[in-house]
Design an enzyme around this catalytic site. Structure first.
Site, PDB file in Angstrom:
ATOM      1  N   HIS A 192       6.257   7.146  -0.151  1.00 35.63           N
ATOM      2  CA  HIS A 192       5.749   6.062  -0.990  1.00 35.63           C
ATOM      3  C   HIS A 192       4.250   5.849  -0.806  1.00 35.63           C
ATOM      4  O   HIS A 192       3.755   4.729  -0.828  1.00 35.63           O
ATOM      5  CB  HIS A 192       6.520   4.758  -0.768  1.00 35.63           C
ATOM      6  CG  HIS A 192       6.382   3.807  -1.925  1.00 35.63           C
ATOM      7  ND1 HIS A 192       6.607   4.192  -3.215  1.00 35.63           N
ATOM      8  CD2 HIS A 192       6.025   2.498  -1.986  1.00 35.63           C
ATOM      9  CE1 HIS A 192       6.411   3.183  -4.027  1.00 35.63           C
ATOM     10  NE2 HIS A 192       6.041   2.134  -3.301  1.00 35.63           N
ATOM     11  N   TYR A 214      12.596  -1.608  -7.755  1.00 38.39           N
ATOM     12  CA  TYR A 214      12.772  -2.474  -6.589  1.00 38.39           C
ATOM     13  C   TYR A 214      14.187  -3.005  -6.460  1.00 38.39           C
ATOM     14  O   TYR A 214      14.970  -2.992  -7.427  1.00 38.39           O
ATOM     15  CB  TYR A 214      11.781  -3.648  -6.655  1.00 38.39           C
ATOM     16  CG  TYR A 214      10.387  -3.276  -6.209  1.00 38.39           C
ATOM     17  CD1 TYR A 214       9.867  -3.725  -4.996  1.00 38.39           C
ATOM     18  CD2 TYR A 214       9.578  -2.456  -6.990  1.00 38.39           C
ATOM     19  CE1 TYR A 214       8.589  -3.383  -4.574  1.00 38.39           C
ATOM     20  CE2 TYR A 214       8.304  -2.099  -6.583  1.00 38.39           C
ATOM     21  CZ  TYR A 214       7.819  -2.572  -5.375  1.00 38.39           C
ATOM     22  OH  TYR A 214       6.558  -2.223  -4.958  1.00 38.39           O
ATOM     23  N   SER A 252       3.233  -4.619   3.344  1.00 40.64           N
ATOM     24  CA  SER A 252       1.874  -4.187   3.025  1.00 40.64           C
ATOM     25  C   SER A 252       1.167  -3.768   4.307  1.00 40.64           C
ATOM     26  O   SER A 252       1.351  -4.389   5.356  1.00 40.64           O
ATOM     27  CB  SER A 252       1.086  -5.324   2.363  1.00 40.64           C
ATOM     28  OG  SER A 252      -0.277  -4.954   2.190  1.00 40.64           O
ATOM     29  N   GLU A 309      12.994   0.601  -3.862  1.00 42.88           N
ATOM     30  CA  GLU A 309      12.284  -0.089  -2.792  1.00 42.88           C
ATOM     31  C   GLU A 309      13.000  -1.401  -2.465  1.00 42.88           C
ATOM     32  O   GLU A 309      12.893  -2.367  -3.216  1.00 42.88           O
ATOM     33  CB  GLU A 309      10.848  -0.367  -3.210  1.00 42.88           C
ATOM     34  CG  GLU A 309      10.066   0.875  -3.623  1.00 42.88           C
ATOM     35  CD  GLU A 309       8.674   0.534  -4.109  1.00 42.88           C
ATOM     36  OE1 GLU A 309       7.951  -0.189  -3.393  1.00 42.88           O
ATOM     37  OE2 GLU A 309       8.309   0.973  -5.213  1.00 42.88           O
ATOM     38  N   HIS A 364       4.071  -0.166   3.196  1.00 45.08           N
ATOM     39  CA  HIS A 364       3.639   0.452   1.948  1.00 45.08           C
ATOM     40  C   HIS A 364       2.537   1.490   2.183  1.00 45.08           C
ATOM     41  O   HIS A 364       1.694   1.321   3.070  1.00 45.08           O
ATOM     42  CB  HIS A 364       3.129  -0.615   0.977  1.00 45.08           C
ATOM     43  CG  HIS A 364       3.991  -0.774  -0.236  1.00 45.08           C
ATOM     44  ND1 HIS A 364       5.055  -1.651  -0.285  1.00 45.08           N
ATOM     45  CD2 HIS A 364       3.957  -0.162  -1.443  1.00 45.08           C
ATOM     46  CE1 HIS A 364       5.626  -1.575  -1.472  1.00 45.08           C
ATOM     47  NE2 HIS A 364       4.987  -0.668  -2.194  1.00 45.08           N
TER      48      HIS A 364
END
Length: 716
Positions: free
Chosen positions: A125, A521, A285, A480, A234
């Site tokens: 990803h 997602y 993140s 995700e 991520h």
């Protein structure tokens, strides 16, 4: 994926890892046959849209680090037909079309050994790789359709990785461990996470998973051959303004570990294989400093973004997440987050681990998610929906903000701009009342599940797959999952494995994804109701997670030691590649400026000595890198003079080098290549040079290779 919407519109408008019981020490190690391999999957590094941010302006201009697929094969020594193949690839996400080709090639090369059932294809990803390889139309829009050259590179490089793994299979041992990594991820949608029940959240220390799980591969003498690690963060350490193809933080971590183990080997040529796999990544993140307003001249410039909607002055465009090294460079943040994962893996590898023993099993089926009916644990019958994306999808995230007047966390269709109501009807069909009710409370922006021309915009059917190695089970998810969605998935499957008698209390479950299919997602129902980006991008409706838990749970018996029957399956999705639109033009021809030749140095290195930390560069007469991807090779080398002979010490896969291509004249077809090298600490003093390797396409004739080299430079 937000940028795909902007392209259409522009055209029209011109914690704590809560995994149940801790792993206990087993009395004996089971013996397996283990194979590990690596392959180059780097597509065209120029003139091609990049995958992840879906920004039409993010077109690659060169190369920072090559993308690789890493293959891991595990087979029972006593019954080698019982085996699994796990591919961890430096691509944004697994894709059904790419996987279909990989399975076809491997099953043809090794009949009866590799199949749809036992091959898992998972992306790290990362958001800095080559795009255009997914077979559905929506993710192709910003890349001007399907890019066969990119897809072929991924397919062929992955098959090569598996072939290499197959060829070096040997008896070995597996062991398992984990560690906590602090400072490598945050939750980018904390207000959505807070919508989950308080008593559920109380069971975890953090609002994102901090645990790295690692499966170690040893030979029979206890020497490490590699590992597979699982950690959720991520691949957005490199921002949307980056145009150099790279492998983001997980690729960086793999490079660091493989070079640690074999420092004299070139990247991609190590026998030790380090797999850094993505997990329940949805709301994580790597931009750990948080999101701030980049709004010059405004009172809120430099202030944290508004929390609920991630806006600055009511708009999303200026709200950006900041990585730990953002004040230094984008690549520094990437290095730091990669380093954190590298250190986590090293901690586990250097610690006492739990031996893994037991059967190797796999199960795979297809599931059509359009109006898939199933029963919740409370007895209520519910349904998923045909795919649709909500308004907050277009608001983007703090890692990659959207534009216009779209914001995250807006689930009221009464507040939508009437202009977008008109635009969305021009892009996809207006949703029926049935679809509106099914997707509620998501206000539908793109009703992609009802668009079938010129081919499917979004997948309707997904791959459902699980791999078991002893007490260790990998759930391959086609999307995700958010932090809490992943926690619920792991807990539910662990409980089912134990209650069904397939595994005991030492059952250990991890999530890997997005793999096999990209179906966007998976948020919890509570997060879905908030409709931040993750909820708006949960395309099959609020019961998506429940549907996955139900389906994966139903397949648990097929992971048992003794299984004779095969599970029922929906039909596989129809392939889309044969229908694909490809609007990217090919290379017409290359030319060198009058009086020069390809590979000639236009700007040479300095004659004065360089030192550690300096950046040395040279400019060459170039040609389009799309002429030859130089897979398993390199566009550049840094060479050192050793005993009168040039020895290659760096390639285009080292993070200290950059390969940048520039078109200088479109009509005359001229271009330049700049190669730079930032001299690392520990580089020996001596004489070096920069070499460039390219291929030019003449107006008449075949593509021809050439090379060039700078003058010698000195490192004092």
């Amino acid at each position: 994926m937000v940028g795909a919407f902007w392209t259409i519109c522009a055209f029209l408008a011109s914690g704590s890892f809560h995994n149940g019981a801790s792993v206990g020490i087993q009395s004996a190690s089971g013996q397996y046959l283990l194979g590990l391999g690596i392959g180059d999957v780097t597509g065209p590094v120029v003139e091609t849209n990049m995958m992840g941010y879906a920004s039409i302006s993010q077109v690659d201009t060169g190369l920072h680090m090559r993308q690789r697929s890493r293959a891991f094969i595990i087979a029972e020594a006593s019954q080698p037909s019982n085996r699994v193949v796990f591919v961890n690839s430096d691509v944004a996400m697994g894709d059904a079309g790419v996987r279909r080709s990989i399975v076809s090639l491997l099953s043809s090369a090794y009949p009866g050994i590799y199949s749809d059932q036992n091959i898992a294809f998972v992306g790290t990803h990362q958001h800095s790789g080559v795009g255009g390889y997914l077979e559905n139309l929506l993710p192709q829009i910003t890349s001007l359709g399907y890019v066969k050259q990119a897809a072929d590179a991924i397919i062929n490089g992955t098959v090569l990785a598996v072939q290499r793994a197959h060829q070096n299979m040997a008896p070995g041992k597996l062991s398992l461990g984990n560690t906590t990594i602090i400072g490598a991820n945050i939750n980018r949608s904390p207000t959505a996470y807070l919508a989950n029940p308080a008593d559920e959240r109380a069971g975890y220390t953090y609002d994102q998973d901090k645990e790295m799980t690692l499966l170690r591969f040893d030979d029979m003498n206890g020497n490490a051959r590699g590992f597979l690690s699982f950690f959720a963060v991520h691949g957005t350490s490199l921002y949307e303004n980056n145009t150099l193809v790279s492998a983001d933080n997980k690729g960086m971590a793999a490079y660091l570990y493989e070079s640690l183990m074999e420092p004299s080997a070139m990247p991609g040529n190590t026998t030790f294989i380090a797999g850094f796999t993505q997990s329940n990544v949805g709301d994580t993140s790597p931009n750990t400093m948080g999101a701030f307003c980049e709004s010059p001249g405004q009172s809120y410039d430099g202030q944290p973004c508004e929390l609920n909607n991630s806006t600055c002055g009511g708009k999303t465009e200026q709200c950006h997440g900041r990585g730990p090294g953002f004040r230094i460079s984008d690549f520094e943040s990437n290095r730091i987050i990669g380093q954190s994962q590298f250190e986590g893996a090293r901690t586990v590898m250097d610690s006492p681990l739990t031996p893994v023993s037991g059967s190797v099993r796999s199960v795979h089926v297809y599931l059509n998610m359009s109006f898939h009916q199933f029963m919740l644990p409370n007895g209520t019958t519910v349904s998923t929906c045909p795919a649709a994306l909500g308004y907050s999808f277009a608001g983007g995230t703090t890692d990659g903000p959207g534009a216009f007047d779209f914001v995250q966390g807006d689930n009221s269709s009464n507040t939508q701009n009437p202009f977008w109501e008109l635009v969305k009807g021009a892009i996809t069909p207006y949703p029926s009342r049935e679809q509106i009710n099914c997707q509620y409370p998501k206000p539908i922006l793109l009703n992609t599940g009802y668009v079938h021309a010129p081919y499917e915009w979004s997948p309707s059917t997904v791959n459902i797959q699980m791999l078991r190695v002893g007490n260790f089970v990998i759930l391959i998810l086609p999307g995700e999952l958010t932090t809490m969605a992943g926690r619920r998935m792991r807990e539910a499957l662990r409980a089912k494995l134990i209650s069904a008698g397939v595994l005991g209390q030492d059952a250990y479950i991890v999530i890997a994804g997005p793999g096999n299919t990209y179906a966007h997602y998976v948020a919890t129902r509570e997060e879905y109701a908030v409709q931040r980006y993750e909820g708006a991008s949960t395309i099959y409706g609020q019961f998506t997670l429940d549907a996955y838990i139900d389906k994966y749970s139903s397949l648990v018996p097929f992971l048992a030691d003794n299984v004779s029957a095969a599970p029922s399956s929906d039909p596989p999705p129809p392939e889309q590649v044969s229908k694909a639109i490809a609007l990217q033009t090919g290379v017409v021809f290359d030319a060198a400026p009058l009086g020069s030749k390809f590979g000639q140095v236009l700007k040479d290195v300095n004659s004065t000595p360089y030192g550690v930390g300096d950046t040395v560069s040279a400019l060459f007469v170039g040609a389009n890198p799309r002429n030859n991807l130089r897979l398993e090779s390199t566009f550049l080398t840094i060479d050192c003079m050793v005993n009168g002979v040039w020895k290659t010490v760096r390639s285009d896969s080292h993070p200290s080098t950059v390969f940048r291509w520039t078109r200088t004249n479109t009509v005359l077809a001229t271009s330049t290549v700049e190669i730079s090298w930032t001299i690392e600490s520990g580089t020996p003093a001596g004489t070096y040079r920069i070499s460039y390797f390219g291929d030019y396409k003449p107006i008449i004739g075949s593509i021809t290779a050439f090379s060039g080299a700078s003058s010698s430079l000195t490192i004092a």
